[in-house]
Motif scaffolding. Structure first.
Motif, PDB file in Angstrom:
ATOM      1  N   LYS A 179       0.839  -1.202   0.000  1.00 26.62           N
ATOM      2  CA  LYS A 179       0.000   0.000   0.000  1.00 26.62           C
ATOM      3  C   LYS A 179       0.870   1.247   0.000  1.00 26.62           C
ATOM      4  N   VAL A 273      -8.093  -2.635   4.711  1.00 35.46           N
ATOM      5  CA  VAL A 273      -7.960  -2.934   3.279  1.00 35.46           C
ATOM      6  C   VAL A 273      -9.362  -2.965   2.717  1.00 35.46           C
ATOM      7  N   TYR A 277      -6.322  -6.679  -2.403  1.00 38.01           N
ATOM      8  CA  TYR A 277      -4.891  -6.443  -2.215  1.00 38.01           C
ATOM      9  C   TYR A 277      -4.237  -6.174  -3.580  1.00 38.01           C
ATOM     10  N   CYS A 280      -0.763  -5.324  -4.029  1.00 41.53           N
ATOM     11  CA  CYS A 280       0.106  -6.191  -3.248  1.00 41.53           C
ATOM     12  C   CYS A 280       0.555  -7.429  -3.999  1.00 41.53           C
ATOM     13  N   ARG A 300      -7.075 -10.786   5.380  1.00 43.82           N
ATOM     14  CA  ARG A 300      -6.872  -9.511   4.681  1.00 43.82           C
ATOM     15  C   ARG A 300      -7.828  -8.428   5.176  1.00 43.82           C
ATOM     16  N   TYR A 303      -4.368  -3.923   6.992  1.00 44.07           N
ATOM     17  CA  TYR A 303      -3.049  -3.904   6.339  1.00 44.07           C
ATOM     18  C   TYR A 303      -2.072  -3.340   7.359  1.00 44.07           C
TER      19      TYR A 303
END
Ligand SMILES: [Zn+2]
Length: 316
Positions: A179, A273, A277, A280, A300, A303
Motif C-alpha cells: 500500500k 484494506v 490487495y 500487493c 486480509r 493492512y
C-alpha cells in the motif's frame, strides 16, 4: 545667218507627238526636217519657208532660236526620258547608298552589341566560376566540420546509450509493492501483527516505510514459513517525522513463503484494506495477508505496518 535645227526623234518628241505642221505649207514636221524658230513668237517654220518667206516678216524681225522651246512651258526642250532616267538613277543610287549606309550602321551596331554582350557574358561566367570555386571550398569546409560534428554526436550518442541501458537495467530491476503511504484510510496503531509474503524469484527487500506514534527502538525480523529467522534489523523510529524510511536490505534468494515480524514497544500505523490487495501482487512477489497468527496467511481485514516496499531482483 539664221539658226536652224534638225528635228530629232529623241530630242524633240513633243513636236512629233503633236503632229505639228509648218504654218505656211501645212506640211507635217517630221524627223530630219530642218526648221527655224521665230525668236519672238516661237513659231516653228521649215527652214526654206523661213528663209524665203517669213524671215523679217514674222514679228517683223529676223532672229531665230538655237533650239525648239517647249511651247507649253516656255522652257528648253530636253529629252525627258533620259533626264527622268538620270533622276531616277540618281535617286535610286542615293536611296541605295542610304540603305547601304543604314545596313552597315545596323550591322556594325549589331556586331558591337553582340561583341559587348559576349564580353559581358565572358566576364559574368568568369565571376560565376570564381564564386562557384569559393562556394565549393566553403561547402567543403562546412561538410568537413559537419562530419566532425556528426562523429562527435555519434560518440555522444554511444555513451548516452550505454548510460540509458544501465539506467534501464536499474529501473527494470527495482520495483515497489504494497500500500502507498498517501492512500491510507484510517489513523490506527497496534503492534501484534505479521505480514505474510510469497516470493517467486530471488530478490532483495531494499526499504519500506512505517509510521510510529512514539519515538523508540523498533526491530523488524524476516522469517521463512518454517519459522526460521532469515534476517533482522533494529532502528530508532521517530513519530514527529511521520513516515520513517527503513533500509532493511533483506535478501531472499530462494522463492517461498516468508513473514515479517516486528518486536519492541512502539505501536505502528495500520489501516483497513478496502476489499482487495491489488497493489500487493506482481509477477515477483505477493503479499498474502496480515494477521496475528502464523496459521492465518490469508487474512486480509487490515493492512499492517509496511508501506511502499521497494525491492530489487537478485541476479547471478
Ligand atoms: Zn514671229
Amino acid at each position: 545667218m539664221s539658226n536652224s535645227i534638225i528635228i530629232n526623234r529623241v530630242k524633240h518628241p513633243s513636236i512629233l507627238a503633236d503632229h505639228r505642221v509648218d504654218p505656211v505649207t501645212k506640211k507635217l514636221l517630221k524627223v530630219g526636217d530642218e526648221v527655224c524658230v521665230c525668236a519672238v513668237c516661237k513659231t516653228v517654220y521649215l527652214k526654206d519657208v523661213w528663209k524665203n518667206t517669213m524671215k523679217g516678216k514674222c514679228c517683223k524681225q529676223t532672229k531665230t532660236l538655237l533650239c525648239i522651246p517647249n511651247t507649253e512651258y516656255g522652257v528648253k526642250e530636253t529629252p525627258p526620258v533620259i533626264e527622268k532616267s538620270y533622276k531616277t538613277h540618281f535617286l535610286f543610287f542615293l536611296l541605295a547608298t542610304f540603305l547601304f549606309l543604314g545596313l552597315i550602321i545596323y550591322w556594325y551596331n549589331l556586331y558591337n552589341n553582340e561583341h559587348i554582350q559576349k564580353q559581358n557574358l565572358y566576364f559574368d561566367i568568369k565571376k560565376l566560376s570564381e564564386k562557384n570555386r569559393d562556394k565549393n571550398k566553403e561547402y567543403g569546409n562546412k561538410i568537413d566540420s559537419l562530419e566532425k560534428e556528426n562523429n562527435n554526436l555519434k560518440n555522444s550518442k554511444k555513451s548516452l546509450d550505454s548510460v540509458l541501458n544501465r539506467l534501464n537495467n536499474i529501473s527494470k530491476s527495482t520495483f515497489c509493492i504494497g500500500k502507498n503511504i498517501h492512500e491510507t484510510n484510517s489513523d490506527s496503531y497496534d503492534q501484534n501483527y505479521l505480514m505474510f509474503l510469497k516470493t517467486y524469484v530471488s530478490l532483495k527487500i531494499d526499504n519500506l516505510y512505517v509510521k510510529p506514534n512514539q519515538n523508540d527502538y523498533l526491530i523488524i525480523e524476516l522469517y521463512n514459513e518454517f519459522n526460521v529467522l532469515i534476517d533482522s534489523i533494529e532502528v530508532y523510529v521517530k513519530s514527529n517525522i511521520g513516515w520513517n524510511k527503513i533500509d532493511v536490505n533483506f535478501e531472499i534468494p530462494n522463492p517461498g513463503v516468508y513473514y515479517l515480524k516486528r518486536t519492541g514497544n512502539v505501536p505502528l500505523f495500520y489501516d483497513k484494506v478496502s476489499g482487495n490487495y491489488d497493489s500487493c501482487v506482481d509477477s515477483n512477489i505477493k503479499i498474502l495477508g496480515c494477521s496475528n497468527s502464523i496459521n492465518e496467511y490469508y487474512k486480509r481485514e487490515y493492512y499492517q505496518y509496511y508501506y511502499d516496499i521497494h525491492y530489487s531482483l537478485l541476479t547471478e
